[in-house]
Design a protein around this motif. Structure first.
Motif, PDB file in Angstrom:
ATOM      1  N   GLU A  88      -9.406   3.820  40.775  1.00 12.17           N
ATOM      2  CA  GLU A  88     -10.188   4.839  40.446  1.00 12.17           C
ATOM      3  C   GLU A  88      -9.231   6.153  40.209  1.00 12.17           C
ATOM      4  OE1 GLU A  88     -13.531   7.345  39.940  1.00 12.17           O
ATOM      5  OE2 GLU A  88     -13.598   5.089  40.604  1.00 12.17           O
ATOM      6  N   ARG A 128      -7.804   2.146  29.970  1.00 10.55           N
ATOM      7  CA  ARG A 128      -9.247   2.197  30.627  1.00 10.55           C
ATOM      8  C   ARG A 128      -9.743   1.002  30.728  1.00 10.55           C
ATOM      9  NH1 ARG A 128     -11.000   7.096  31.795  1.00 10.55           N
ATOM     10  NH2 ARG A 128     -13.114   6.539  31.660  1.00 10.55           N
ATOM     11  N   LEU A 156      -8.045   6.125  36.578  1.00  7.99           N
ATOM     12  CA  LEU A 156      -9.040   6.252  35.678  1.00  7.99           C
ATOM     13  C   LEU A 156      -9.341   7.863  35.319  1.00  7.99           C
ATOM     14  CD1 LEU A 156     -11.924   3.615  36.370  1.00  7.99           C
ATOM     15  CD2 LEU A 156     -10.889   4.124  34.161  1.00  7.99           C
ATOM     16  N   GLN A 196     -12.130  -2.955  38.298  1.00 13.35           N
ATOM     17  CA  GLN A 196     -13.174  -1.934  39.062  1.00 13.35           C
ATOM     18  C   GLN A 196     -14.309  -3.170  39.104  1.00 13.35           C
ATOM     19  OE1 GLN A 196     -14.700   1.541  37.500  1.00 13.35           O
ATOM     20  NE2 GLN A 196     -13.758   2.498  39.067  1.00 13.35           N
ATOM     21  N   GLU A 197     -14.649  -3.953  38.033  1.00 13.58           N
ATOM     22  CA  GLU A 197     -15.935  -5.016  38.119  1.00 13.58           C
ATOM     23  C   GLU A 197     -15.467  -6.092  39.108  1.00 13.58           C
ATOM     24  OE1 GLU A 197     -17.352  -8.054  34.963  1.00 13.58           O
ATOM     25  OE2 GLU A 197     -16.971  -6.119  34.144  1.00 13.58           O
ATOM     26  N   HIS A 207     -11.470  -0.907  34.225  1.00 10.97           N
ATOM     27  CA  HIS A 207     -12.852  -0.844  34.444  1.00 10.97           C
ATOM     28  C   HIS A 207     -12.997  -2.556  34.677  1.00 10.97           C
ATOM     29  CE1 HIS A 207     -14.539   2.876  33.543  1.00 10.97           C
ATOM     30  NE2 HIS A 207     -14.179   2.973  32.341  1.00 10.97           N
TER      31      HIS A 207
END
Length: 474
Positions: free
Chosen positions: A447, A459, A450, A466-467, A463
């Motif tokens: 986080e 990025r 990002l 994060q997923e 992401h």
């Protein structure tokens, strides 16, 4: 000009026959080629000892090579060459324990033949008292497999049937390992298992030869215990193992001793019988039997005897014994504590694919600046193999941390997140307590980065991480 086979036969008729058989099996039955290479190496030490009036006090090939070196009958280069061939032969006995592919096994056999021939070339003047004659190496052929199949099918030759079975069993074990790795990548998607058919074929040939060949009887028993043909018949399998052990098959005596040590499905624990069969197999240099004898004495707190047998198995090249020897040396159990020797044996076990040793070595390399052979690329390879073959949660955690922190020279948050997810799915309660704060820390790290980066590739990776780290919605 002599061919290479004629050259080795001129060096020694007996050794020449082992060389011929080993060479003809390289392409089609490489495991047998490697076993004959080990037999060649053993006989060569006998010949060297006899020529120099040496009497060995140990049947162990490692001890024999070291005795020849200690008495200056062979030089350091020859000593290393003999140990290398000894190690190659050990890999031939249990290729599945070394995670070898079929191609890697064949390459190993080819190189071992080349090393063996070079050794004979070097020793010829010493043994024959004459200059080494000129000879020509003839290429490997691929006819041994066809000949074996013909003799197995058309002549009902028990030895040929047994060797065809062994070739199919080796192929099946390698196929199964590859299939298990593929299943992990496909996340449980069902696929065709070629190993099942190879195991069935192997079981057929072992059964055909079992009546006439004790080695085949042992393999037939193993195939029944593990259900190579589809359904297991453990009672019949253990009965055949007992018969093969009584017939003097080293592997059967080792397995029967193990059953008496820990209990089989129908064989009750009996330490007297365990000791009898394990000692009989150990006298034939069966490395697993020596290792299990060490375990038996260790359980009885007889650390001196435990050290003797475990070190013998380690010197014979058995990776699990090498790992346990490293632990005993570190603790001073049955021996003088020796941290350096412990680390060296741990490194040897890791290089031979022993998963606990690989994890230990990787952790030392990543976390101890004074570790032997501090190489992060090797540490990463070890951890990935321990994850792949052992599904080890500690290895997943260790590699995840290394990828997230950039210890390996790069930061890979997707790889780190993937490993943490795999670890959490397999973790016990204690391991889960370690994973939870790491999970939160990695999510916070992703986080923060990002918020700071505009690089599109970075990025995209963040992401994706994060997923992977997203908590499932209730």
């Amino acid at each position: 000009m002599l061919t290479d086979i004629e050259f080795v036969c001129q060096f020694s008729t007996d050794l020449g026959e082992d060389y011929r058989i080993a060479k003809c099996y390289v392409r089609d039955v490489p495991t047998q080629a490697l076993l004959h290479i080990r037999s060649f190496t053993h006989k060569l030490t006998d010949a060297l000892a006899q020529a120099n009036g040496v009497v060995f006090d140990s049947p162990n090939l490692y001890d024999r090579i070291e005795a020849l070196n200690a008495q200056r009958i062979i030089n350091v280069r020859t000593t290393r060459a003999l140990h290398r061939l000894r190690g190659d032969g050990n890999r031939g006995a249990h290729p599945e324990k070394y995670h070898l592919t079929a191609d890697a096994l064949q390459t190993l056999a080819e190189r071992a033949i080349e090393r063996l021939l070079k050794l004979v070339d070097d020793l010829y003047p010493l043994m024959q008292g004459a200059d080494t004659p000129s000879y020509m190496f003839e290429p490997f052929d691929s006819f041994a497999g066809r000949d074996l199949c013909y003799r197995a099918v058309m002549e009902h030759d028990a030895q040929a049937q047994y060797l065809v079975g062994m070739s199919l069993k080796t192929r099946a074990l390698m196929q199964r390992e590859q299939e298990q790795a593929l299943a992990e990548k496909q996340d449980g998607v069902q696929s065709v298992n070629r190993s099942d058919e190879s195991f069935r074929q192997a079981a057929h040939w072992f059964e055909q030869a079992a009546e006439h060949l004790p080695d085949a009887l042992y393999e037939h028993g193993v195939s029944l215990i593990h259900g190579y043909s589809g359904e297991a018949d453990v009672a019949a399998g253990e009965t055949h193992i007992i018969s093969a052990a009584k017939a003097g098959v080293a592997n059967a005596m080792a397995l029967l001793g193990y059953f008496y040590l820990v209990g089989g499905a129908y064989i009750e624990v009996n330490q007297v019988e365990a000791l009898h069969y394990l000692q009989a197999a150990a006298r034939l240099e069966q490395s697993e039997a020596m290792a299990n004898l060490g375990v038996l004495y260790y359980q009885q707190a007889d650390y001196g005897q435990a050290y003797h047998y475990i070190s013998s198995a380690a010197q014979a090249g058995f990776p699990h014994a090498q790992y346990h020897l490293a632990l005993m040396l570190a603790r001073g159990e049955g021996c003088q504590a020796d941290a350096l020797a412990s680390e060296q044996w741990m490194a040897e076990a890791a290089e031979q694919g022993q998963l606990d040793a690989m994890l230990n070595r990787a952790q030392q390399m990543l976390n101890n600046e004074n570790a032997l052979g501090n190489d992060f690329s090797v540490a990463e390879r070890y951890l990935r193999e321990v994850v792949k073959y052992g599904h080890s949660v500690p290895a997943m955690i260790e590699l995840s941390i290394a990828l997230a922190d950039g210890i390996l020279g790069r930061i890979d948050v997707v790889g780190s997140a993937t490993l943490l997810k795999m670890a959490r799915e397999r973790a016990d309660e204690r391991e889960a307590a370690v994973i939870t704060p790491l999970w939160r820390s990695l999510a916070e790290q992703v986080e923060k980065v990002l918020q700071m980066t505009d690089a599109s590739d970075e990025r995209l990776a963040l992401h994706k991480a994060q997923e992977i780290l997203a908590e499932p919605k209730c």
